[in-house]
Design an enzyme around this catalytic site. Structure first.
Site, PDB file in Angstrom:
ATOM      1  N   ASP A 260      44.167  43.194  39.399  1.00 49.09           N
ATOM      2  CA  ASP A 260      43.640  43.172  40.764  1.00 49.09           C
ATOM      3  C   ASP A 260      44.763  43.401  41.765  1.00 49.09           C
ATOM      4  O   ASP A 260      45.019  42.580  42.660  1.00 49.09           O
ATOM      5  CB  ASP A 260      42.923  41.843  41.025  1.00 49.09           C
ATOM      6  CG  ASP A 260      41.672  41.695  40.181  1.00 49.09           C
ATOM      7  OD1 ASP A 260      41.053  42.725  39.857  1.00 49.09           O
ATOM      8  OD2 ASP A 260      41.311  40.548  39.836  1.00 49.09           O
TER       9      ASP A 260
ATOM     10  N   ASP B 294      35.046  46.558  36.047  1.00 51.92           N
ATOM     11  CA  ASP B 294      34.281  45.493  36.696  1.00 51.92           C
ATOM     12  C   ASP B 294      33.731  45.994  38.028  1.00 51.92           C
ATOM     13  O   ASP B 294      34.302  45.739  39.087  1.00 51.92           O
ATOM     14  CB  ASP B 294      35.192  44.279  36.897  1.00 51.92           C
ATOM     15  CG  ASP B 294      34.434  43.059  37.389  1.00 51.92           C
ATOM     16  OD1 ASP B 294      33.203  43.018  37.243  1.00 51.92           O
ATOM     17  OD2 ASP B 294      35.095  42.138  37.914  1.00 51.92           O
ATOM     18  N   MET B 295      32.595  46.684  37.956  1.00 56.20           N
ATOM     19  CA  MET B 295      32.000  47.284  39.149  1.00 56.20           C
ATOM     20  C   MET B 295      30.845  46.457  39.719  1.00 56.20           C
ATOM     21  O   MET B 295      30.443  46.645  40.849  1.00 56.20           O
ATOM     22  CB  MET B 295      31.491  48.702  38.835  1.00 56.20           C
ATOM     23  CG  MET B 295      32.571  49.701  38.475  1.00 56.20           C
ATOM     24  SD  MET B 295      33.612  50.190  39.883  1.00 56.20           S
ATOM     25  CE  MET B 295      35.118  49.306  39.496  1.00 56.20           C
ATOM     26  N   LYS B 296      30.263  45.572  38.921  1.00 57.82           N
ATOM     27  CA  LYS B 296      29.137  44.717  39.353  1.00 57.82           C
ATOM     28  C   LYS B 296      28.064  45.551  40.065  1.00 57.82           C
ATOM     29  O   LYS B 296      27.639  45.239  41.178  1.00 57.82           O
ATOM     30  CB  LYS B 296      29.630  43.595  40.259  1.00 57.82           C
ATOM     31  CG  LYS B 296      30.613  42.647  39.592  1.00 57.82           C
ATOM     32  CD  LYS B 296      30.970  41.497  40.523  1.00 57.82           C
ATOM     33  CE  LYS B 296      31.960  40.544  39.887  1.00 57.82           C
ATOM     34  NZ  LYS B 296      33.312  41.122  39.748  1.00 57.82           N
ATOM     35  N   LEU B 297      27.607  46.588  39.394  1.00 58.31           N
ATOM     36  CA  LEU B 297      26.654  47.510  40.005  1.00 58.31           C
ATOM     37  C   LEU B 297      25.328  46.825  40.325  1.00 58.31           C
ATOM     38  O   LEU B 297      24.820  46.007  39.565  1.00 58.31           O
ATOM     39  CB  LEU B 297      26.401  48.692  39.075  1.00 58.31           C
ATOM     40  CG  LEU B 297      27.620  49.562  38.724  1.00 58.31           C
ATOM     41  CD1 LEU B 297      27.216  50.653  37.748  1.00 58.31           C
ATOM     42  CD2 LEU B 297      28.229  50.167  39.983  1.00 58.31           C
TER      43      LEU B 297
ATOM     44  N   ASN C  74      17.108  53.966  39.215  1.00 52.34           N
ATOM     45  CA  ASN C  74      17.537  55.344  39.021  1.00 52.34           C
ATOM     46  C   ASN C  74      18.997  55.529  39.397  1.00 52.34           C
ATOM     47  O   ASN C  74      19.758  56.230  38.706  1.00 52.34           O
ATOM     48  CB  ASN C  74      16.659  56.280  39.855  1.00 52.34           C
ATOM     49  CG  ASN C  74      16.967  57.740  39.597  1.00 52.34           C
ATOM     50  OD1 ASN C  74      16.811  58.228  38.489  1.00 52.34           O
ATOM     51  ND2 ASN C  74      17.419  58.433  40.634  1.00 52.34           N
ATOM     52  N   THR C  75      19.415  54.898  40.494  1.00 47.23           N
ATOM     53  CA  THR C  75      20.799  55.016  40.936  1.00 47.23           C
ATOM     54  C   THR C  75      21.752  54.354  39.946  1.00 47.23           C
ATOM     55  O   THR C  75      22.815  54.895  39.620  1.00 47.23           O
ATOM     56  CB  THR C  75      20.961  54.390  42.333  1.00 47.23           C
ATOM     57  OG1 THR C  75      20.115  55.084  43.253  1.00 47.23           O
ATOM     58  CG2 THR C  75      22.398  54.469  42.811  1.00 47.23           C
TER      59      THR C  75
ATOM     60  N   THR D 237      31.790  33.311  39.805  1.00 46.51           N
ATOM     61  CA  THR D 237      32.518  32.055  39.613  1.00 46.51           C
ATOM     62  C   THR D 237      33.131  31.526  40.903  1.00 46.51           C
ATOM     63  O   THR D 237      33.612  30.396  40.936  1.00 46.51           O
ATOM     64  CB  THR D 237      33.632  32.219  38.564  1.00 46.51           C
ATOM     65  OG1 THR D 237      34.463  33.311  38.937  1.00 46.51           O
ATOM     66  CG2 THR D 237      33.042  32.455  37.186  1.00 46.51           C
TER      67      THR D 237
ATOM     68  N   GLN E 295      38.719  30.469  43.042  1.00 37.99           N
ATOM     69  CA  GLN E 295      37.797  30.109  41.969  1.00 37.99           C
ATOM     70  C   GLN E 295      37.428  28.633  42.068  1.00 37.99           C
ATOM     71  O   GLN E 295      38.283  27.779  42.301  1.00 37.99           O
ATOM     72  CB  GLN E 295      38.417  30.391  40.599  1.00 37.99           C
ATOM     73  CG  GLN E 295      38.790  31.843  40.379  1.00 37.99           C
ATOM     74  CD  GLN E 295      37.593  32.761  40.334  1.00 37.99           C
ATOM     75  OE1 GLN E 295      36.559  32.407  39.792  1.00 37.99           O
ATOM     76  NE2 GLN E 295      37.720  33.937  40.913  1.00 37.99           N
TER      77      GLN E 295
ATOM     78  N   ARG F 288      45.606  36.526  38.518  1.00 37.61           N
ATOM     79  CA  ARG F 288      46.759  36.099  39.313  1.00 37.61           C
ATOM     80  C   ARG F 288      47.783  35.255  38.561  1.00 37.61           C
ATOM     81  O   ARG F 288      48.989  35.434  38.787  1.00 37.61           O
ATOM     82  CB  ARG F 288      46.260  35.362  40.572  1.00 37.61           C
ATOM     83  CG  ARG F 288      45.764  36.327  41.646  1.00 37.61           C
ATOM     84  CD  ARG F 288      44.946  35.637  42.705  1.00 37.61           C
ATOM     85  NE  ARG F 288      43.606  35.318  42.214  1.00 37.61           N
ATOM     86  CZ  ARG F 288      42.613  34.917  42.993  1.00 37.61           C
ATOM     87  NH1 ARG F 288      42.810  34.772  44.288  1.00 37.61           N
ATOM     88  NH2 ARG F 288      41.420  34.664  42.488  1.00 37.61           N
TER      89      ARG F 288
END
Length: 234
Positions: A11, A61-64, A69-70, A116, A188, A209
């Site tokens: 990150d 890690d995109m958390k779509l 459809n998209t 989290t 967190q 981190r």
């Protein structure tokens, strides 16, 4: 010696810094997470380079979250990069669309339950239904797995509860929010140590981190690996 139960989150602001960190860590780390924060900083290019040129496993890690459809089209595009894990939100329609987009590829679709960084007060502000956070995580995990998810993202504190689900048999549990003993919590709120997360049923832990911000990142990674290696592998 590397251990793919440890996933290091890169990150950092851009791909050049991410590559420099991966080179510092060398053979100690075999699995990396690249998230949304680096997307405009060359994240996809870094993911491909680490996979193809360095032989690393990659968790994107995109958390779509979008209409089916998209999501399907987005996952189909990402699946061409031969990556390992991809996150989507755990809503059943999103999971089903993502699995369709990944059809024919080895890309594992992991469903996000509840982030989290969130606690009950945060969920109230988001108008999420009443209930204990752990119970909501388990319910969302069960629904995502029923929709076909290859695994779920869950806090270490919920790993054992998710692992106990009948739907979780043979599926993956990946836990962010893992902090070695004595490490700062950062943002967190639901955390555990590496050993306790694996002991509670997680297949992989994500540590960011405490490793990449350490004075000696390689030594920090080796300390986590030593903790994992003190456990009996399963």
């Amino acid at each position: 010696m590397s251990d793919d139960r440890l996933i290091v989150a890169l990150d950092v602001p851009n791909a050049l810094q991410g590559l420099a960190m991966a080179e510092r860590l060398g053979d100690t780390v075999s699995f990396y997470k690249i998230g949304l924060g680096m997307l405009t900083g060359g994240g996809l290019a870094l993911a491909n380079e680490l996979k193809q040129d360095y032989g690393k496993r990659i968790f994107l890690d995109m958390k779509l979250f979008d209409i089916g459809n998209t999501v399907e089209n987005a996952v189909r595009g990402l699946a061409q990069f031969d990556l390992d894990f991809l996150t989507v939100h755990g809503d059943p329609h999103v999971v089903r669309a993502a699995k369709e987009g990944a059809s024919g590829k080895d890309l594992k679709i992991l469903a996000v339950t509840i982030l989290t960084s969130l606690n009950r007060e945060d969920l109230d502000a988001c108008l999420m239904k009443d209930g204990d956070v752990q119970e909501l995580v388990v319910e969302r995990a069960a629904r995502a797995l029923e929709a076909g998810a290859d695994g779920v993202i869950a806090s270490p504190r919920e790993a054992a509860l998710v692992r106990a689900l009948p739907q979780a048999e043979g599926r993956l549990i990946v836990t962010p929010g893992v902090r070695p003993a004595g490490a700062a919590l950062g943002d967190q709120k639901r955390v555990a140590t590496p050993a306790s997360a694996i002991g509670d049923g997680a297949d992989h832990i994500v540590v960011g981190r405490p490793i990449y911000q350490a004075e000696n990142p390689k030594a920090a990674a080796e300390a986590v690996l030593a903790e994992l290696n003190s456990l009996t592998r399963h």
